[in-house]
Design a protein around this motif. Structure first.
Motif, PDB file in Angstrom:
ATOM      1  N   ILE A 160     -14.205 -15.961 -16.458  1.00 31.98           N
ATOM      2  CA  ILE A 160     -13.747 -17.037 -15.577  1.00 31.98           C
ATOM      3  C   ILE A 160     -14.720 -17.240 -14.407  1.00 31.98           C
ATOM      4  O   ILE A 160     -14.885 -18.346 -13.914  1.00 31.98           O
ATOM      5  N   LEU A 212     -10.085 -22.593 -18.358  1.00 34.87           N
ATOM      6  CA  LEU A 212      -9.775 -21.221 -17.952  1.00 34.87           C
ATOM      7  C   LEU A 212      -8.861 -20.477 -18.921  1.00 34.87           C
ATOM      8  O   LEU A 212      -8.882 -19.249 -18.984  1.00 34.87           O
ATOM      9  N   PHE A 213      -8.046 -21.210 -19.684  1.00 29.94           N
ATOM     10  CA  PHE A 213      -7.071 -20.527 -20.555  1.00 29.94           C
ATOM     11  C   PHE A 213      -7.239 -20.843 -22.036  1.00 29.94           C
ATOM     12  O   PHE A 213      -6.480 -20.352 -22.858  1.00 29.94           O
ATOM     13  N   GLY A 214      -8.181 -21.695 -22.362  1.00 23.34           N
ATOM     14  CA  GLY A 214      -8.410 -21.990 -23.775  1.00 23.34           C
ATOM     15  C   GLY A 214      -7.596 -23.173 -24.259  1.00 23.34           C
ATOM     16  O   GLY A 214      -7.015 -23.917 -23.473  1.00 23.34           O
ATOM     17  N   ARG A 248      -7.744  -7.922 -17.270  1.00 23.27           N
ATOM     18  CA  ARG A 248      -8.804  -8.369 -18.169  1.00 23.27           C
ATOM     19  C   ARG A 248     -10.104  -8.538 -17.416  1.00 23.27           C
ATOM     20  O   ARG A 248     -10.133  -8.584 -16.191  1.00 23.27           O
ATOM     21  N   PHE A 250      -5.189 -12.475 -27.208  1.00 19.90           N
ATOM     22  CA  PHE A 250      -4.467 -12.868 -25.998  1.00 19.90           C
ATOM     23  C   PHE A 250      -4.296 -14.382 -25.973  1.00 19.90           C
ATOM     24  O   PHE A 250      -5.282 -15.115 -26.065  1.00 19.90           O
ATOM     25  N   PHE A 297      -3.473 -24.838 -31.180  1.00 16.27           N
ATOM     26  CA  PHE A 297      -4.320 -24.253 -32.227  1.00 16.27           C
ATOM     27  C   PHE A 297      -3.474 -23.430 -33.185  1.00 16.27           C
ATOM     28  O   PHE A 297      -2.298 -23.166 -32.916  1.00 16.27           O
ATOM     29  N   VAL A 336      -5.726 -12.894 -14.417  1.00 14.86           N
ATOM     30  CA  VAL A 336      -6.640 -12.159 -15.288  1.00 14.86           C
ATOM     31  C   VAL A 336      -6.802 -10.722 -14.796  1.00 14.86           C
ATOM     32  O   VAL A 336      -6.761  -9.770 -15.575  1.00 14.86           O
ATOM     33  N   ASN A 356      -2.497 -17.852 -24.130  1.00 16.83           N
ATOM     34  CA  ASN A 356      -1.808 -18.444 -22.970  1.00 16.83           C
ATOM     35  C   ASN A 356      -1.185 -19.763 -23.400  1.00 16.83           C
ATOM     36  O   ASN A 356      -1.893 -20.631 -23.887  1.00 16.83           O
ATOM     37  N   TRP A 372     -10.502 -12.067 -29.226  1.00 12.30           N
ATOM     38  CA  TRP A 372     -11.454 -13.116 -28.849  1.00 12.30           C
ATOM     39  C   TRP A 372     -12.799 -12.544 -28.463  1.00 12.30           C
ATOM     40  O   TRP A 372     -13.784 -13.263 -28.364  1.00 12.30           O
TER      41      TRP A 372
HETATM   42  C1  LIG Z   1      -6.219 -16.851 -22.144  1.00 11.61           C
HETATM   43  O1  LIG Z   1      -6.724 -16.738 -20.841  1.00 11.61           O
HETATM   44  C2  LIG Z   1      -7.499 -15.590 -20.592  1.00 11.61           C
HETATM   45  C3  LIG Z   1      -7.891 -15.609 -19.147  1.00 11.61           C
HETATM   46  O2  LIG Z   1      -8.715 -16.669 -18.833  1.00 11.61           O
HETATM   47  C4  LIG Z   1      -8.696 -15.547 -21.523  1.00 11.61           C
HETATM   48  O3  LIG Z   1      -9.386 -14.329 -21.339  1.00 11.61           O
HETATM   49  C5  LIG Z   1      -8.240 -15.688 -22.970  1.00 11.61           C
HETATM   50  O4  LIG Z   1      -9.340 -15.749 -23.829  1.00 11.61           O
HETATM   51  C6  LIG Z   1      -7.375 -16.930 -23.107  1.00 11.61           C
HETATM   52  N1  LIG Z   1      -6.908 -17.073 -24.477  1.00 11.61           N
HETATM   53  C7  LIG Z   1      -7.369 -18.009 -25.296  1.00 11.61           C
HETATM   54  C8  LIG Z   1      -6.736 -18.084 -26.632  1.00 11.61           C
HETATM   55  O5  LIG Z   1      -8.264 -18.772 -24.995  1.00 11.61           O
END
Ligand SMILES: *[C@@H]1O[C@H](CO)[C@@H](O)[C@H](O)[C@H]1NC(C)=O
Ligand SMILES: *[C@@H]1O[C@H](CO)[C@@H](O)[C@H](O)[C@H]1NC(C)=O
Ligand SMILES: *[C@@H]1O[C@H](CO)[C@@H](O)[C@H](O)[C@H]1NC(C)=O
Length: 478
Positions: free
Chosen positions: A173, A255-257, A168, A229, A261, A162, A231, A221
């Motif tokens: 987090i 942590l990454f969503g 970011r 963004f 989706f 991040v 992941n 987001w």
């Molecule tokens: C992907 O991970 C980053 C770092 O945690 C986060 O800021 C971002 O919102 C995540 N993307 C999704 C689609 O959740």
């Protein structure tokens, strides 16, 4: 005697440092054709003189200088898009960063290497983002180098990902960590996967719409950002289906969503398109947790039930089925042996796969691209990169991968294996440009690959600066 020599060395070192840093900070300008969004209506300028690089040197220099000026002092790109009714889509796809860990027994030289590598990858992202202002950034999975790490290490790498790689905000987090840590040590991130799993199973066995797979018209987001963004899950993040546990999925989700989706854009307009993010590691088994497979297919069923009429970009980690020889990785499936003493409960489970199987590929493509609209598949995993076409033949309901489009196919979709952004693959950024053609009333998608260079060049630009400073100090001191 020494002083004049030192001066000459210092001047030489200064020149080399400046050149190395100019290259490192403006590398896309050396290759503007591949390192720009594709302008669909203008033909990109190409060198025209015979005699190779030397004869065309003025052309290259001119192109480079113009590009640098445009990137750093002009804003023509936004003006251009204002003229269009439908805005272009600009997706940056970054292949498999696979960042490594630092353990208490890691030698200092490897630590330095890992530390530098984070900033090398961060440099690529920062340079390309500033240059191109993407609408979407998709990291193609294998964010980390191993799925066999404890939660705390997973968190520590996420923080580097991040902060150092993608610049970011780390507050989100940190918040997750403050709610999920060892009761005796707030520094040690630990997820409560039992709780996450209970909720997961409640939805799976109850109202499956509560998975909330779908989004609409998301531009970012959070309000501070101007891009989406994403992941993806890779086998090194959550494991192949024979390895994937609740713990893996819980920490990824926290942590990454979400791993599955879709986002639909312009659904009720004449130019709909969607981004589909699929965790294709959980499509096939035998799996350690067979309910994960059920969950993946539920996602695909709900996706299909949307009856979406637009174009689709599918982003997932493991490439789809193709014959050996088309790309670097051949189709390959490994299973844990019947007798596996280390972890007996994994006997016969899926241990690894290079591709999705042929049958599953056909079914998944029909579910996602069945509406006959143009689209593109983005995958990672093999690091080398590859581009193929899937040709659908209605006569036998199959999608056949080939290098060039086959005549007579009823529908065609391109699959891009995005070459890795790791240093040994020259630090690539994949660029997907989407343009809505007002004449045909269809989306058109194009892919280009923008390489940087091996990590040593970036290292050199930094080390050269330090050495130069050192030589000048020596010169002034003696
Ligand atoms: C992907 O991970 C980053 C770092 O945690 C986060 O800021 C971002 O919102 C995540 N993307 C999704 C689609 O959740
Ligand atoms: C992660 O970082 C924290 C804080 O720096 C540290 O206490 C912890 O030991 C790290 N975890 C691992 C597995 O190294
Ligand atoms: C899609 O079409 C099917 C069959 O016609 C229908 O049952 C379903 O409700 C439709 N889905 C949506 C989201 O409209």
């Amino acid at each position: 005697m020494l002083k004049p020599v030192l001066k000459r060395v210092a001047i030489l070192a200064t020149i080399i440092t400046i050149l190395a840093n100019i290259y490192s900070y403006t590398y896309p300008s050396f290759n503007p054709v591949n390192c720009s969004w594709n302008c669909f209506d203008t033909t990109t300028e190409e060198p025209h003189l015979e005699g190779g690089i030397i004869a065309n040197l003025p052309f290259y220099i001119n192109r480079y200088v113009n590009d640098v000026i445009e990137t750093h002092w002009n804003v023509p790109k936004e003006q251009l898009s204002q003229k269009q009714r439908v805005e272009d889509v600009h997706i940056m796809a970054l292949g498999d960063p696979q960042i490594k860990g630092v353990w208490h027994n890691t030698p200092y030289i490897s630590r330095l290497d890992t530390f530098g590598n984070d900033y090398y990858l961060g440099h690529i992202f920062k340079t390309m983002k500033q240059r191109l202002s993407p609408s979407h950034v998709v990291v193609m999975g294998d964010l980390f180098s191993s799925q066999w790490i404890p939660d705390s290490e997973f968190y520590n790498r996420t923080r580097r990902y991040v902060d150092r790689l993608f610049k970011r905000d780390t507050s989100l987090i940190k918040e997750v960590k403050s709610e999920n840590h060892d009761p005796n040590n707030s520094n040690l991130f630990i997820v409560d996967w039992g709780k996450w799993g209970d909720n997961f199973n409640k939805i799976l066995n109850g109202n499956r719409k509560d998975f909330n797979f779908g989004y609409k018209d998301v531009k970012a987001w959070s309000p501070e950002e101007d891009y989406v963004f994403v992941n993806l899950t890779g086998n090194h993040d959550v494991g192949y289906s024979g390895d994937a546990t609740y713990q893996h999925l819980t920490r990824f989700h926290k942590l990454f969503g979400k791993d599955n989706f879709w986002i639909e854009y312009g659904t009720n307009t004449d130019h709909p398109w969607r981004l589909v993010v699929l965790n294709d590691l959980l499509l096939e088994g035998p799996a350690l947790q067979p309910e994960f497979i059920e969950y993946d297919w539920e996602f695909l069923r709900q996706l299909k039930d949307q009856n979406f009429t637009g174009s689709t970009i599918l982003a997932t980690h493991v490439p789809f089925y193709k014959e050996e020889g088309l790309c670097v990785d051949p189709p390959e499936f490994n299973y844990y042996p019947e007798v596996w003493e280390k972890e007996p409960y994994k006997a016969n489970l899926l241990r690894s796969q290079n591709h999705i199987s042929e049958n599953t590929t056909n079914v998944v493509f029909d579910m996602i691209f069945g509406n006959g609209q143009p689209g593109m598949v983005l995958v990672g995993h093999d690091h080398e990169g590859c581009e193929v076409i899937y040709n659908r033949f209605n006569s036998n309901d199959s999608w056949v991968a080939t290098r060039d489009a086959l005549p007579g196919a009823n529908h065609q979709i391109q699959e891009i294996t995005v070459r890795s952004m790791m240093g040994e693959f020259y630090g690539n950024t994949g660029l997907v440009s989407g343009h809505f053609n007002e004449d045909t009333k269809q989306w058109e998608w194009k892919f280009t690959l923008c390489p940087f260079s091996i990590q040593h060049v970036w290292w050199f630009s930094k080390v050269a600066a330090i050495v130069t400073l050192f030589i000048w100090s020596a010169y002034f001191v003696i």
